[in-house]
Design a protein around this motif. Structure first.
Motif, PDB file in Angstrom:
ATOM      1  N   PHE A 133       7.333   3.423  -5.445  1.00  0.00           N
ATOM      2  CA  PHE A 133       6.935   3.250  -7.394  1.00  0.00           C
ATOM      3  C   PHE A 133       7.137   4.453  -7.945  1.00  0.00           C
ATOM      4  O   PHE A 133       6.846   4.221  -9.023  1.00  0.00           O
ATOM      5  CB  PHE A 133       5.530   3.278  -7.659  1.00  0.00           C
ATOM      6  CG  PHE A 133       4.284   1.663  -6.735  1.00  0.00           C
ATOM      7  CD1 PHE A 133       4.460   0.478  -8.148  1.00  0.00           C
ATOM      8  CD2 PHE A 133       4.434   1.676  -5.775  1.00  0.00           C
ATOM      9  CE1 PHE A 133       3.593  -0.196  -7.650  1.00  0.00           C
ATOM     10  CE2 PHE A 133       3.550   0.476  -5.144  1.00  0.00           C
ATOM     11  CZ  PHE A 133       3.401  -0.275  -6.360  1.00  0.00           C
ATOM     12  N   GLU A 134       8.313   5.553  -7.414  1.00  0.00           N
ATOM     13  CA  GLU A 134       9.440   6.760  -8.185  1.00  0.00           C
ATOM     14  C   GLU A 134       7.893   7.055  -9.264  1.00  0.00           C
ATOM     15  O   GLU A 134       8.369   7.672 -10.168  1.00  0.00           O
ATOM     16  CB  GLU A 134      10.405   5.838  -9.127  1.00  0.00           C
ATOM     17  CG  GLU A 134      11.625   4.616  -9.391  1.00  0.00           C
ATOM     18  CD  GLU A 134      11.868   4.089  -9.847  1.00  0.00           C
ATOM     19  OE1 GLU A 134      11.695   4.625 -10.885  1.00  0.00           O
ATOM     20  OE2 GLU A 134      13.442   3.414  -8.791  1.00  0.00           O
ATOM     21  N   HIS A 162       1.431  11.232 -11.825  1.00  0.00           N
ATOM     22  CA  HIS A 162       2.813  11.711 -12.466  1.00  0.00           C
ATOM     23  C   HIS A 162       3.678  10.306 -12.429  1.00  0.00           C
ATOM     24  O   HIS A 162       4.099  10.146 -11.856  1.00  0.00           O
ATOM     25  CB  HIS A 162       3.557  12.556 -12.087  1.00  0.00           C
ATOM     26  CG  HIS A 162       4.673  13.231 -13.464  1.00  0.00           C
ATOM     27  ND1 HIS A 162       5.451  13.362 -13.441  1.00  0.00           N
ATOM     28  CD2 HIS A 162       4.026  12.582 -14.984  1.00  0.00           C
ATOM     29  CE1 HIS A 162       5.593  14.091 -14.502  1.00  0.00           C
ATOM     30  NE2 HIS A 162       4.968  13.015 -15.689  1.00  0.00           N
ATOM     31  N   TYR A 163       3.193   9.388 -13.693  1.00  0.00           N
ATOM     32  CA  TYR A 163       3.827   8.199 -13.344  1.00  0.00           C
ATOM     33  C   TYR A 163       5.118   7.920 -14.085  1.00  0.00           C
ATOM     34  O   TYR A 163       4.623   8.382 -15.243  1.00  0.00           O
ATOM     35  CB  TYR A 163       3.132   7.157 -13.117  1.00  0.00           C
ATOM     36  CG  TYR A 163       1.547   6.878 -14.213  1.00  0.00           C
ATOM     37  CD1 TYR A 163       2.156   5.466 -15.029  1.00  0.00           C
ATOM     38  CD2 TYR A 163       0.317   7.444 -14.142  1.00  0.00           C
ATOM     39  CE1 TYR A 163       1.543   4.946 -16.020  1.00  0.00           C
ATOM     40  CE2 TYR A 163      -0.425   7.451 -15.126  1.00  0.00           C
ATOM     41  CZ  TYR A 163       0.469   6.113 -15.789  1.00  0.00           C
ATOM     42  OH  TYR A 163      -1.115   6.419 -17.093  1.00  0.00           O
ATOM     43  N   PRO A 164       5.736   7.207 -14.695  1.00  0.00           N
ATOM     44  CA  PRO A 164       6.035   6.413 -15.296  1.00  0.00           C
ATOM     45  C   PRO A 164       6.313   5.010 -16.678  1.00  0.00           C
ATOM     46  O   PRO A 164       4.928   4.387 -15.752  1.00  0.00           O
ATOM     47  CB  PRO A 164       7.659   6.144 -15.003  1.00  0.00           C
ATOM     48  CG  PRO A 164       7.513   5.616 -13.522  1.00  0.00           C
ATOM     49  CD  PRO A 164       6.662   6.456 -13.011  1.00  0.00           C
ATOM     50  N   PRO A 165       6.581   4.903 -17.936  1.00  0.00           N
ATOM     51  CA  PRO A 165       5.504   4.305 -18.571  1.00  0.00           C
ATOM     52  C   PRO A 165       5.707   2.854 -17.756  1.00  0.00           C
ATOM     53  O   PRO A 165       4.767   1.894 -18.128  1.00  0.00           O
ATOM     54  CB  PRO A 165       6.363   3.567 -19.564  1.00  0.00           C
ATOM     55  CG  PRO A 165       7.061   4.833 -19.914  1.00  0.00           C
ATOM     56  CD  PRO A 165       7.432   5.836 -18.499  1.00  0.00           C
ATOM     57  N   LYS A 166       6.523   2.442 -16.537  1.00  0.00           N
ATOM     58  CA  LYS A 166       7.113   0.625 -16.274  1.00  0.00           C
ATOM     59  C   LYS A 166       5.939   0.287 -15.071  1.00  0.00           C
ATOM     60  O   LYS A 166       5.653  -0.613 -14.750  1.00  0.00           O
ATOM     61  CB  LYS A 166       8.314   0.297 -16.057  1.00  0.00           C
ATOM     62  CG  LYS A 166       8.959   1.815 -14.371  1.00  0.00           C
ATOM     63  CD  LYS A 166      10.111   1.595 -13.971  1.00  0.00           C
ATOM     64  CE  LYS A 166      10.269   2.356 -13.159  1.00  0.00           C
ATOM     65  NZ  LYS A 166      12.508   2.290 -12.858  1.00  0.00           N
ATOM     66  N   VAL A 167       5.323   1.496 -14.508  1.00  0.00           N
ATOM     67  CA  VAL A 167       4.428   1.074 -13.842  1.00  0.00           C
ATOM     68  C   VAL A 167       3.129   1.011 -14.214  1.00  0.00           C
ATOM     69  O   VAL A 167       2.384   2.178 -14.915  1.00  0.00           O
ATOM     70  CB  VAL A 167       3.936   2.681 -12.948  1.00  0.00           C
ATOM     71  CG1 VAL A 167       3.508   2.449 -11.506  1.00  0.00           C
ATOM     72  CG2 VAL A 167       5.756   2.621 -12.489  1.00  0.00           C
ATOM     73  N   ALA A 168       2.435   0.213 -13.743  1.00  0.00           N
ATOM     74  CA  ALA A 168       1.120  -0.435 -13.916  1.00  0.00           C
ATOM     75  C   ALA A 168       0.329   0.095 -12.688  1.00  0.00           C
ATOM     76  O   ALA A 168       0.492   0.261 -11.608  1.00  0.00           O
ATOM     77  CB  ALA A 168       1.072  -1.988 -14.278  1.00  0.00           C
ATOM     78  N   ILE A 180      -1.887   1.914  -7.677  1.00  0.00           N
ATOM     79  CA  ILE A 180      -3.850   1.965  -6.751  1.00  0.00           C
ATOM     80  C   ILE A 180      -3.883   1.240  -6.290  1.00  0.00           C
ATOM     81  O   ILE A 180      -4.287   1.157  -4.519  1.00  0.00           O
ATOM     82  CB  ILE A 180      -4.420   1.851  -7.383  1.00  0.00           C
ATOM     83  CG1 ILE A 180      -4.297   3.438  -8.875  1.00  0.00           C
ATOM     84  CG2 ILE A 180      -5.973   1.981  -7.016  1.00  0.00           C
ATOM     85  CD1 ILE A 180      -5.433   3.403  -9.778  1.00  0.00           C
ATOM     86  N   ASN A 181      -3.638  -0.524  -6.225  1.00  0.00           N
ATOM     87  CA  ASN A 181      -3.979  -1.602  -4.890  1.00  0.00           C
ATOM     88  C   ASN A 181      -2.686  -1.395  -3.718  1.00  0.00           C
ATOM     89  O   ASN A 181      -3.205  -1.166  -3.097  1.00  0.00           O
ATOM     90  CB  ASN A 181      -3.399  -2.965  -5.855  1.00  0.00           C
ATOM     91  CG  ASN A 181      -4.850  -3.345  -6.621  1.00  0.00           C
ATOM     92  OD1 ASN A 181      -5.931  -3.373  -6.270  1.00  0.00           O
ATOM     93  ND2 ASN A 181      -4.392  -4.097  -7.287  1.00  0.00           N
TER      94      ASN A 181
END
Length: 142
Positions: free
Chosen positions: A55-56, A74-80, A85-86
């Motif tokens: 998921f980058e 730590h995630y980018p804004p494009k990841v929901a 989590i699912n």
């Protein structure tokens, strides 16, 4: 080089965005059953790191107890976050059920390992009171 231009590893940059999004995620076992041991935690962390990489995102911290796990992502804004989590729960659940079939069946959890619910909290950055004060003191045009 000026400190202003030194890269900050907590700030992710893209073509048109700079962000620093961290989430504290807690996943609990079905019925809060005490089933997780150290070996399961190690395997869980390995596979969750792989899912995060796909998921980058970066899994910054991971730990847990007998009935739940904690993740700092730590995630980018494009990841929901809900989709991440699912995926984390789904992939890991299949692996754990396959690797520890006898133990999971003995406790009576059936085909489900994780509870459907989870906790996700944003973290990092300034406290809300500081941000509110910062916004209030902006020079509004008259």
């Amino acid at each position: 080089m000026s400190p202003r231009w030194e890269p900050n590893p907590d700030i992710r940059t893209g073509r048109h965005v700079a962000s620093t999004l961290h989430a504290h995620v807690v996943c609990v076992t079905k019925y809060r059953r005490d089933i997780v041991d150290d070996d399961m935690l190690r395997r869980c962390e390995e596979s969750m790191r792989e899912v995060c990489a796909s998921f980058e995102t970066k899994l910054r911290e991971f730990n847990g107890e007998t009935d739940h796990v904690h993740l700092l992502v730590h995630y980018p804004p494009k990841v929901a976050l809900s989709k991440l989590i699912n995926s984390l729960k789904g992939v890991r659940s299949r692996y754990l059920r396959a690797e520890y079939t006898g133990r999971i069946n003995q406790i009576g959890m059936g085909s489900v390992f994780w509870s459907r619910s989870y906790f996700a909290g944003s973290c990092g950055g300034a406290p809300l009171t500081v941000i509110r004060q910062y916004i209030e003191v902006q020079k509004r045009p008259i």
